[in-house]
Design a protein around this motif. Structure first.
Motif, PDB file in Angstrom:
ATOM      1  N   ASN A  46     -34.244 -63.627  61.348  1.00 26.16           N
ATOM      2  CA  ASN A  46     -32.869 -63.120  61.502  1.00 26.16           C
ATOM      3  C   ASN A  46     -32.122 -62.908  60.187  1.00 26.16           C
ATOM      4  N   ALA A  47     -32.821 -63.024  59.059  1.00 26.10           N
ATOM      5  CA  ALA A  47     -32.187 -62.731  57.774  1.00 26.10           C
ATOM      6  C   ALA A  47     -32.105 -61.213  57.596  1.00 26.10           C
ATOM      7  N   LEU A  48     -30.957 -60.731  57.158  1.00 26.38           N
ATOM      8  CA  LEU A  48     -30.754 -59.304  56.913  1.00 26.38           C
ATOM      9  C   LEU A  48     -31.118 -58.975  55.466  1.00 26.38           C
ATOM     10  N   ILE A  49     -31.948 -57.959  55.289  1.00 26.80           N
ATOM     11  CA  ILE A  49     -32.312 -57.514  53.946  1.00 26.80           C
ATOM     12  C   ILE A  49     -31.193 -56.596  53.439  1.00 26.80           C
ATOM     13  N   THR A  50     -30.534 -57.001  52.357  1.00 20.11           N
ATOM     14  CA  THR A  50     -29.367 -56.269  51.858  1.00 20.11           C
ATOM     15  C   THR A  50     -29.715 -55.298  50.736  1.00 20.11           C
ATOM     16  N   VAL A  51     -30.647 -55.668  49.879  1.00 18.95           N
ATOM     17  CA  VAL A  51     -31.047 -54.802  48.765  1.00 18.95           C
ATOM     18  C   VAL A  51     -32.373 -55.316  48.217  1.00 18.95           C
ATOM     19  N   ILE A  52     -33.109 -54.462  47.536  1.00 17.90           N
ATOM     20  CA  ILE A  52     -34.349 -54.860  46.863  1.00 17.90           C
ATOM     21  C   ILE A  52     -34.226 -54.445  45.406  1.00 17.90           C
ATOM     22  N   SER A  53     -34.485 -55.375  44.500  1.00 22.14           N
ATOM     23  CA  SER A  53     -34.310 -55.105  43.086  1.00 22.14           C
ATOM     24  C   SER A  53     -35.517 -55.603  42.299  1.00 22.14           C
ATOM     25  N   ARG A  54     -35.444 -55.411  40.973  1.00 24.29           N
ATOM     26  CA  ARG A  54     -36.509 -55.861  40.079  1.00 24.29           C
ATOM     27  C   ARG A  54     -35.905 -56.572  38.880  1.00 24.29           C
ATOM     28  N   ARG A  55     -36.528 -57.652  38.451  1.00 23.76           N
ATOM     29  CA  ARG A  55     -36.211 -58.302  37.184  1.00 23.76           C
ATOM     30  C   ARG A  55     -37.533 -58.565  36.492  1.00 23.76           C
ATOM     31  N   ALA A  56     -37.711 -57.929  35.304  1.00 29.59           N
ATOM     32  CA  ALA A  56     -39.003 -57.978  34.622  1.00 29.59           C
ATOM     33  C   ALA A  56     -40.061 -57.442  35.583  1.00 29.59           C
ATOM     34  N   LYS A  57     -41.126 -58.212  35.831  1.00 28.59           N
ATOM     35  CA  LYS A  57     -42.156 -57.774  36.767  1.00 28.59           C
ATOM     36  C   LYS A  57     -42.033 -58.459  38.128  1.00 28.59           C
ATOM     37  N   TYR A  58     -40.875 -59.058  38.371  1.00 28.83           N
ATOM     38  CA  TYR A  58     -40.613 -59.691  39.658  1.00 28.83           C
ATOM     39  C   TYR A  58     -39.854 -58.737  40.569  1.00 28.83           C
ATOM     40  N   LEU A  59     -40.304 -58.614  41.794  1.00 31.88           N
ATOM     41  CA  LEU A  59     -39.634 -57.835  42.824  1.00 31.88           C
ATOM     42  C   LEU A  59     -38.820 -58.814  43.664  1.00 31.88           C
ATOM     43  N   ILE A  60     -37.546 -58.510  43.880  1.00 31.04           N
ATOM     44  CA  ILE A  60     -36.655 -59.452  44.563  1.00 31.04           C
ATOM     45  C   ILE A  60     -36.084 -58.806  45.823  1.00 31.04           C
ATOM     46  N   ILE A  61     -36.367 -59.411  46.968  1.00 27.22           N
ATOM     47  CA  ILE A  61     -35.794 -58.979  48.238  1.00 27.22           C
ATOM     48  C   ILE A  61     -34.586 -59.869  48.517  1.00 27.22           C
ATOM     49  N   HIS A  62     -33.395 -59.300  48.421  1.00 20.91           N
ATOM     50  CA  HIS A  62     -32.160 -60.049  48.643  1.00 20.91           C
ATOM     51  C   HIS A  62     -31.837 -60.039  50.135  1.00 20.91           C
ATOM     52  N   THR A  63     -31.575 -61.213  50.682  1.00 21.28           N
ATOM     53  CA  THR A  63     -31.263 -61.329  52.108  1.00 21.28           C
ATOM     54  C   THR A  63     -30.053 -62.240  52.307  1.00 21.28           C
ATOM     55  N   THR A  64     -29.586 -62.288  53.515  1.00 19.86           N
ATOM     56  CA  THR A  64     -28.455 -63.155  53.851  1.00 19.86           C
ATOM     57  C   THR A  64     -28.856 -64.627  53.905  1.00 19.86           C
ATOM     58  N   LYS A  65     -30.143 -64.915  53.742  1.00 19.09           N
ATOM     59  CA  LYS A  65     -30.614 -66.304  53.706  1.00 19.09           C
ATOM     60  C   LYS A  65     -31.240 -66.653  52.365  1.00 19.09           C
ATOM     61  N   GLY A  66     -30.930 -65.885  51.331  1.00 20.76           N
ATOM     62  CA  GLY A  66     -31.498 -66.164  50.020  1.00 20.76           C
ATOM     63  C   GLY A  66     -32.402 -65.039  49.545  1.00 20.76           C
ATOM     64  N   GLU A  67     -33.022 -65.264  48.414  1.00 21.17           N
ATOM     65  CA  GLU A  67     -33.856 -64.240  47.780  1.00 21.17           C
ATOM     66  C   GLU A  67     -35.343 -64.548  47.936  1.00 21.17           C
ATOM     67  N   ILE A  68     -36.102 -63.508  48.285  1.00 23.59           N
ATOM     68  CA  ILE A  68     -37.562 -63.597  48.312  1.00 23.59           C
ATOM     69  C   ILE A  68     -38.062 -62.972  47.008  1.00 23.59           C
ATOM     70  N   ILE A  69     -38.812 -63.735  46.231  1.00 18.73           N
ATOM     71  CA  ILE A  69     -39.253 -63.298  44.901  1.00 18.73           C
ATOM     72  C   ILE A  69     -40.756 -63.070  44.946  1.00 18.73           C
ATOM     73  N   ILE A  70     -41.166 -61.857  44.594  1.00 20.76           N
ATOM     74  CA  ILE A  70     -42.573 -61.475  44.676  1.00 20.76           C
ATOM     75  C   ILE A  70     -43.076 -61.077  43.293  1.00 20.76           C
ATOM     76  N   HIS A  71     -44.218 -61.623  42.913  1.00 22.60           N
ATOM     77  CA  HIS A  71     -44.903 -61.178  41.691  1.00 22.60           C
ATOM     78  C   HIS A  71     -46.291 -60.702  42.119  1.00 22.60           C
ATOM     79  N   LEU A  72     -46.690 -59.541  41.616  1.00 21.02           N
ATOM     80  CA  LEU A  72     -47.961 -58.938  42.041  1.00 21.02           C
ATOM     81  C   LEU A  72     -49.174 -59.504  41.317  1.00 21.02           C
ATOM     82  N   GLY A  73     -48.946 -60.320  40.282  1.00 18.16           N
ATOM     83  CA  GLY A  73     -50.065 -60.954  39.602  1.00 18.16           C
ATOM     84  C   GLY A  73     -51.001 -59.953  38.964  1.00 18.16           C
ATOM     85  N   MET A  74     -52.301 -60.231  39.029  1.00 15.80           N
ATOM     86  CA  MET A  74     -53.317 -59.369  38.420  1.00 15.80           C
ATOM     87  C   MET A  74     -53.708 -58.211  39.320  1.00 15.80           C
TER      88      MET A  74
END
Length: 270
Positions: A46-74
């Motif tokens: 039930n978290a709403l995705i509000t925006v998706i951004s990038r910091r360095a090589k991290y992809l950040i999914i911003h939601t109403t329940k906090g941020e999901i941080i994704i790194h693609l690694g190798m």
């Protein structure tokens, strides 16, 4: 390894499908990646995705329940499936599923990527020491020149230092230094103000072009729509050891700098 343009391409590719959508569930098939997948991700219903951004090589999914941080690694990649499916591959480790059935699937054969959660990313150690974004106005020739004084380190290693500037990975460092006619092993403290301004301008141009063209095609990278990038077709030096330089016909050479294979032309670069 997916670099900044590939991550930015992923952000732009998945955003139209996910922003404004509500998360139904996140399925975690393998918890052990580079770091353990955050337990909080299993509680994102039930978290709403509000925006998706990038910091360095991290992809950040911003939601109403906090941020999901994704790194693609190798070898990590993200893809969009427009409906849920039971057809899951061996390396499909995580699915983020929205309430209307859209699936963001994370595939990572080498498992060096990451899926983390935070309620305040500015307090996370991985973000606290990051340098400037390379496409920002703050990253300019004056900054590079002043930052590099008295630094007796190879210029290639310096521009790949994430505490100085983020996301200038091996491919784009090699390409930028070739276009700026600067040897990658040259001490960064020997750059003139003019060369510093030129190098920054070229780094911005190379990254922007790569983003526009969809990221560099590497064997481990595919865009969210399944299409490869096209920038690799016009690489000047990277991956071209022993081939003729497009400018002077001299052979492209390699050496290890900062534990990374470095491609250059010792005729064009000084």
């Amino acid at each position: 390894m997916p670099e900044l343009p590939e991550v930015e391409t992923s952000v732009r590719g998945i955003s139209p499908y996910l922003v404004g959508k509500t998360i139904k569930e996140i399925i975690i098939r393998r918890k052990q990646l580079r770091w353990l997948v955050s337990d909080e991700l299993s509680e994102m219903q039930n978290a709403l995705i509000t925006v998706i951004s990038r910091r360095a090589k991290y992809l950040i999914i911003h939601t109403t329940k906090g941020e999901i941080i994704i790194h693609l690694g190798m070898s990590g990649s993200l893809s969009i499936l427009e409906k849920e499916t039971k057809d899951v591959g061996k390396h499909d480790h995580i699915d983020l599923i929205t309430q209307d059935g859209i699936v963001l699937r994370y595939n990572d054969p080498r498992r060096f990527g990451a899926w983390l959660w935070a309620d305040n990313i500015s307090q996370m150690p991985i973000f606290q020491k990051l340098g400037l974004e390379p496409l920002s106005a703050e990253f300019n020739g004056d900054y590079l020149y002043k930052k590099s004084r008295n630094r007796k380190v190879a210029v290639k290693k310096f521009i790949m230092d994430n505490t100085v500037v983020v996301g200038v990975g091996n491919i784009y460092a090699c390409e930028s230094l070739f276009l700026a006619k600067i040897l990658p092993e040259r001490l960064v403290c020997t750059l003139t103000e003019e060369q510093s301004h030129l190098l920054v301008t070229i780094i911005k141009q190379v990254l922007a072009k790569a983003i526009e063209q969809g990221g560099t095609t590497l064997k481990d990278f595919v865009q969210p729509d399944g299409k490869p990038g096209y920038f690799a077709q016009v690489l000047q030096v990277y991956g071209r050891k022993g081939e003729e330089c497009h400018q002077c016909k001299n052979q492209i050479k390699t050496k290890i700098i900062g534990q990374r294979n470095t491609f250059y032309c010792d005729e064009c670069q000084k």
